[in-house]
Design an enzyme around this catalytic site. Structure first.
Site, PDB file in Angstrom:
ATOM      1  CB  ALA A 253      -0.940  -0.005   1.202  1.00  0.00           C
ATOM      2  CE1 TYR A 254       5.930   5.349   2.336  1.00  0.00           C
ATOM      3  CE2 TYR A 254       7.291   3.819   1.085  1.00  0.00           C
ATOM      4  CZ  TYR A 254       7.114   5.048   1.690  1.00  0.00           C
ATOM      5  OH  TYR A 254       8.128   5.984   1.639  1.00  0.00           O
TER       6      TYR A 254
END
Length: 253
Positions: A155-156
């Site tokens: 996600a980052y």
């Protein structure tokens, strides 16, 4: 050095880690630096004090990015401290949860994108009317968007992939004003954000793994990244725009 003398810089997330190193370096180059922070007022005051002790000019500005209206609040505070801007460094960001796809909640996902992607988008959108022609926009990306994928940071990495697209596309929009837009992409840097898995005797193997990934056989310090930002903020980088700058010490080779 005084190659940035007479210029004003705003560094988001500028009070700790890479952001602090950037703030200090731009101030050493002669810029007046507005140090943005989200929650850690003490760290921001310490950064400002260090800059002033070294003969530079700085002030602190608080806004918790990622919340509705935070970009507006940031610029309202900025306008009380400075008249116009020359250098915008979109550095503020969070790593969020370290989980593969199945472990990321919707709340986790939304928080990451709010801080890492939405905030720089709208900070820049509102900042363009303050950014003088010939200015500089420098975004912090990551090596994780180019061949260094880690499932637990999916996600980052996605948030920074969006920043990469933002960088190259915005460069086309603002180029006619002489404004350059570039992204600096560090690998692992020895900062507090990575302290949990890098520092201490129990993490010696992890540190050695990071060092050995670079042909230069060492781990990056925050000043290594700040010096690259300093170059991109200067007139020396005037013919570089829309670029993703590998700041990994060759770890992607």
């Amino acid at each position: 050095m005084s190659r940035l003398a007479g210029r004003t810089a705003l560094v988001t997330g500028g009070s700790r880690g890479i952001g602090r190193a950037i703030s200090e370096r731009l101030a050493a180059d002669g810029a007046r630096v507005v140090v943005h922070y989200g929650r850690d007022e003490a760290a921001a005051k310490d950064t400002v004090a260090a800059i002033e002790a070294a003969g530079g000019q700085a002030s602190a500005l608080q806004a918790e990015l990622g919340r509705p209206g935070s970009a507006e609040a940031l610029w309202s505070a900025f306008d009380t401290q400075a008249d116009g801007l020359d250098i915008l460094v979109n550095n503020a960001g969070i790593a969020g949860v370290r989980e593969p796809l199945a472990g990321v909640s919707e709340e986790d996902f939304d928080r990451l994108f709010a801080v890492n992607t939405k905030a720089p988008f709208f900070v820049t959108q509102l900042g363009l009317e303050r950014l003088r022609d010939g200015g500089r926009i420098i975004n912090t990306s990551t090596n994780l968007t180019r061949g260094a994928a880690m499932p637990e940071l999916i996600a980052y990495a996605m948030t920074k992939g969006a920043v990469d697209v933002f960088t190259s596309t915005l460069a086309k929009e603002v180029g006619a004003r002489g404004i350059t837009v570039n992204a600096v992409a560090p690998g692992v840097v020895d900062t507090d954000m990575n302290a949990g898995w890098l520092r201490g005797p129990e993490n010696a193997a992890a540190r050695e793994g990071v060092r050995s990934a670079s042909p230069l056989a060492r781990m990056a310090d925050a000043t290594d990244i700040a010096d690259i930002v300093s170059f991109l903020a200067s007139d020396d980088s005037r013919w570089i725009t829309g670029q993703w700058i590998d700041a990994t010490g060759g770890a992607l080779l």
